[in-house]
Design an enzyme around this catalytic site. Structure first.
Site, PDB file in Angstrom:
ATOM      1  N   HIS A  22       0.844  -1.201   0.000  1.00  0.00           N
ATOM      2  CA  HIS A  22       0.000   0.000   0.000  1.00  0.00           C
ATOM      3  C   HIS A  22       0.877   1.248   0.000  1.00  0.00           C
ATOM      4  CE1 HIS A  22       0.521   1.148   4.307  1.00  0.00           C
ATOM      5  NE2 HIS A  22       0.661  -0.152   4.492  1.00  0.00           N
ATOM      6  N   GLU A  66      -5.089   1.652   2.858  1.00  0.00           N
ATOM      7  CA  GLU A  66      -4.932   0.552   3.814  1.00  0.00           C
ATOM      8  C   GLU A  66      -4.895   1.039   5.251  1.00  0.00           C
ATOM      9  OE1 GLU A  66      -2.685  -2.336   6.305  1.00  0.00           O
ATOM     10  OE2 GLU A  66      -2.218  -0.258   5.818  1.00  0.00           O
ATOM     11  N   ASP A  81       6.307   1.424   6.577  1.00  0.00           N
ATOM     12  CA  ASP A  81       4.893   1.035   6.495  1.00  0.00           C
ATOM     13  C   ASP A  81       4.167   1.953   5.511  1.00  0.00           C
ATOM     14  OD1 ASP A  81       2.472  -0.179   6.983  1.00  0.00           O
ATOM     15  OD2 ASP A  81       2.094   0.914   8.836  1.00  0.00           O
TER      16      ASP A  81
END
Length: 850
Positions: free
Chosen positions: A175, A221, A187
């Protein structure tokens, strides 16, 4: 005397110095690589492998993390366009779809789909009678398809009813959005640039995939859609940037991605082909449950769960049989000493004391006491300094490890001093075998019934066999070369005191005051036992223990009790030290004494040290809520006390205010503290046409109720945002968003109803049209026959109230959310700011439908 001196200098004899040195070397040789593998990232290669450009990947990561880019931000759109540009630049040398070129016949076809059409309405499913949360989401995903050599050549997606042909493909997903308070390097920025490099790799001549490869760059996400909850604090904060990672970390993930994906696209088996067990899923075969573990970071041991089950069943049957047969053979050859109190002398009937039960019960007693101490230490830390593991997990490990070893050594040596026994080691392995066998039974049952592979999967520990083996087949354990008890000196009938002189026994090779017959035992078998048991335990349990603490050490900042972490450390400490226990009574005092000093130092540190630091920050959760009906403006931080109060006291706008705190959050030990904060400028700085818009115009909504029915249409829109939601005081039965698509595999609601509807659009300042219907209140009921009157019964039961809320998540521009800027500027360096909800700022209007 010569044999005694030779035995004394035997480098592998079962005596204090060899045991201490060899055991220490074995443990260090195993633990140090495990620590290095878990703590040190492998170095990136100096030259680029074929099909990979690490310098390009690092530059891509820097560009991607140049600002916060949550779904509800302008920066997210920029990242989307940049990704499309990067994808096109990578595939430009390849064959364009439908236009083959003789110069590029060896390159695969690549198709890029910019998804700006699909949407989905779904829910979180709910638990029990709890109302569920419904979600309407519009996709901005990017899909890249690399045609495999086994794929059909037809562009099946161009036909309305087209379906893919050939064998199944491979999907790799990452993502490209970040949380609103983090730059998204780990992340999931590294994942995104890994996808870009996978695209480069598989479009390089010679790397063509056999199976079709789909690279999915998904968006949204982080905002509930998939519910990622990272174990580390920094992945949701401003430290999740390229300054706090490096190219080695990038290569670590990229190399694993290339290796795994290459294996999948080249796989020739049929495991992933055929119909799925679930008709609602893609036909990718039935698959099998697998078991795997890491081998020093260099390879994976992989096998099927049913293979583990078969091995476990075989061990459960064979291991006890081997022990039983060995015991019978030892008894038949007059060499079984375990569990034997005495032997009868042939021809006289007199009893010879063997002291065979000495040491039988000390193992469980000492292990229980030694294990209890780390558990008590876990409880102590939880009460005195519960969050020290957040920043000092290895200090906690050192404390528990040193406490266990010192206490076990002290108790084992004390027992050996008062009741010396040559069979301490044999009984220890016997108890370990019994415990392992029981755990293997439990593990086998879970593997068969639950599909879970965990816990010990081996049942070695041959127990008495190694301890009672004699140098030759004809030599008795008791003395000399005798094969019977016929010529043994008799003891007093009632008892059992040996009359051999200690000097003779020592010369014969016994250790201190152990049984005189023990001089005939082989002195080197302990090394084999250590080398058999220690690597298995340390490799499997050691890596699992480090992974557990690395992933859980910071859960305290999320409101989870840290006692779970400390308890896990105490249990794993016992498991890691089990291979030491049969040998620990032979240790010299040097290492246990040193570990006792380590225990004292780490205990003091763990009890008094401040648990947070700039490198290991405490995560707090920020949100600003504006009530557009009354103009109230509330800033809230959620975190753990008393550290949350310390952070708020450093914020200028909170000074002198009445800070209200409550524990109404669903996050366990977390408290939410609120105060009146600086007003947000969510329409953006420099947008002159919007500067004079009153806050109550930030949201526009309209409600139209169907006459005579519990149905209504709600239209809602927000300025400079593409995320809003509707919250209801009681659940609505159903909802539908205009233009939405519903997938029967993911129903938007259920019989519990929907208490909240979250709305996401790819278009800024979009107007959502939501149709809802609700049941009459269940309150009217069973009290109609009561003598007293309740005025609530007279109220209309079809009234529905709630809030229309819009969210703003873009914190890139200073001054847009001054309260957040202030918290970031003035909060202590050991405080990290994360988002408390999908939006950093939420503005709301209340409504009532009647």
């Amino acid at each position: 005397m010569a044999s005694s001196r030779a035995q004394w200098f035997n480098p592998i004899a079962f005596t204090p110095w060899p045991v201490t040195c060899i055991t220490t070397i074995v443990y260090l040789a195993l633990l140090i690589p495990i620590l290095v593998i878990n703590l040190v990232v492998p170095s990136a290669p100096e030259t680029n492998p074929k099909g990979v450009n690490l310098t390009e990947a690092w530059r891509d990561l820097q560009h991607l993390t140049g600002g916060f880019h949550p779904y509800n931000s302008r920066r997210n759109d920029e990242v989307h366009e940049w990704l499309l540009s990067r994808i096109n630049s990578i595939i430009r040398p390849t064959v364009e779809a439908g236009q083959p070129s003789s110069a590029n016949d060896n390159l695969p076809e690549v198709f890029v789909f910019d998804d700006n059409r699909s949407n989905l309405t779904y829910s979180n499913g709910g638990v029990g009678k709890t109302s569920i949360v419904g979600v309407y989401f519009e996709s901005t995903n990017i899909i890249v398809y690399i045609r495999g050599s086994e794929d059909g050549l037809e562009n099946w997606w161009e036909h309305s009813n087209g379906k893919p042909k050939g064998k199944g493909g491979v999907l790799v997903n990452a993502h490209y959005d970040s949380v609103s308070t983090g730059y998204g390097a780990t992340d999931d920025g590294i994942g995104v640039v890994s996808l870009l490099q996978l695209l480069r790799y598989f479009t390089t001549p010679g790397n063509n995939p056999r199976k079709g490869l789909v690279l999915l760059f998904n968006n949204g996400e982080e905002d509930y859609l998939n519910g990622a909850h990272p174990p580390e604090a920094d992945t949701t904060q401003a430290q999740d940037d390229t300054r706090h990672t490096n190219i080695d970390s990038l290569w670590h993930m990229l190399s694993a991605s290339i290796g795994t994906t290459e294996g999948l696209v080249s796989y020739t088996g049929m495991d992933f082909d055929g119909k799925s067990k679930d008709q609602n899923k893609v036909n990718s075969g039935t698959g099998t449950l697998g078991v795997w573990f890491d081998m020093f970071g260099t390879a994976f041991a992989v096998f099927r769960l049913h293979t583990l089950f078969a091995i476990s069943v075989a061990l459960l049957v064979i291991a006890p049989l081997v022990i039983f047969v060995t015991s019978v053979i030892l008894s038949k050859t007059d060499r079984m000493y375990l569990f034997s109190m005495s032997k009868s002398l042939e021809g006289t009937g007199d009893q010879v004391s063997l002291r065979g039960l000495r040491g039988f019960s000390r193992t469980p007693i000492i292990l229980v006491i030694a294990t209890t101490i780390p558990i008590c230490l876990a409880y102590l830390l939880e009460k005195v300094n519960p969050y020290i593991v957040h920043s000092s997990q290895f200090s906690v490990w050192s404390m528990m490890f040193s406490a266990w070893i010192f206490l076990a050594w002290f108790l084992a040596c004390a027992a050996d001093f008062f009741r010396p026994s040559a069979l301490h080691r044999a009984y220890s392995y016997t108890w370990i075998f019994i415990a392992t066998w029981i755990m293997l039974v439990i593990n086998t049952v879970y593997a068969n019934q639950k599909g879970i592979a965990a816990g010990p999967s081996t049942a070695e520990f041959p127990g008495a066999a190694g301890e009672d083996t004699d140098p030759t087949e004809s030599t008795s354990l008791l003395r000399g070369q005798r094969t019977t008890f016929a010529n043994y000196r008799s003891s007093r009938p009632g008892g059992a005191a040996e009359t051999d002189e200690r000097e003779d026994i020592n010369k014969g090779g016994t250790f201190e005051h152990e049984q005189s017959w023990s001089w005939t035992l082989p002195r080197w078998t302990w090394v084999l036992q250590l080398l058999l048991l220690a690597p298995i335990v340390l490799i499997l349990v050691g890596q699992l223990a480090l992974f557990l603490t690395a992933s859980m050490c910071q859960v305290g900042s999320d409101g989870v009790s840290t006692f779970v972490v400390y308890l896990a450390c105490s249990v794993f400490t016992t498991l890691l030290c089990i291979p030491l226990f049969p040998l620990i009574h032979r240790f010299t005092y040097h290492i246990p004494t040193f570990l006792f000093l380590v225990f004292i130092g780490t205990l003091i540190y763990n009890l008094v040290a401040f648990p947070f630091s700039p490198a290991n920050r405490l995560k707090t959760f920020f949100i600003q809520e504006v009530d557009l009906d009354n103009g109230s403006n509330t800033v809230s931080l959620t975190g753990i006390q008393p550290y949350l109060t310390d952070a708020i006291n450093s914020i200028p706008s909170a000074a002198g205010q009445n800070i209200t705190c409550d524990k109404t959050t669903p996050f366990g030990k977390l408290e939410r503290c609120s105060w009146s904060g600086l007003s947000p400028n969510v329409l953006g700085q420099g947008r002159e046409r919007d500067n004079e818009i009153d806050p109550d115009k930030w949201i526009t909504y309209n409600i139209t109720k169907t006459v005579g029915k519990n149905k209504a249409r709600i239209e809602i829109s927000g300025r400079n945002t593409r995320a809003c939601k509707l919250k209801f005081d009681r659940a609505v039965a159903n909802f539908q968003v205009s233009g939405s698509a519903v997938d029967h595999r993911m129903p938007p609601t259920s019989r519990q109803g929907v208490s909240e509807i979250r709305l996401w659009s790819r278009t800024w300042e979009n107007t959502w049209v939501v149709d809802i219907n609700w049941h009459e209140s269940a309150d009217k009921s069973d009290d109609d026959d009561d003598d007293h009157d309740d005025e609530n019964h007279d109220a209309p039961q079809n009234i529905l109230s709630g809030k229309a809320i819009c969210m703003w998540s873009d914190g890139n521009q200073p001054g847009v959310i001054p309260a957040l800027d202030e918290v970031r500027l003035y909060a202590p360096s050991w405080i990290a700011i994360s988002k408390a909800a999908d939006g950093l700022v939420e503005a709301s209007h209340s409504f009532t439908i009647q």
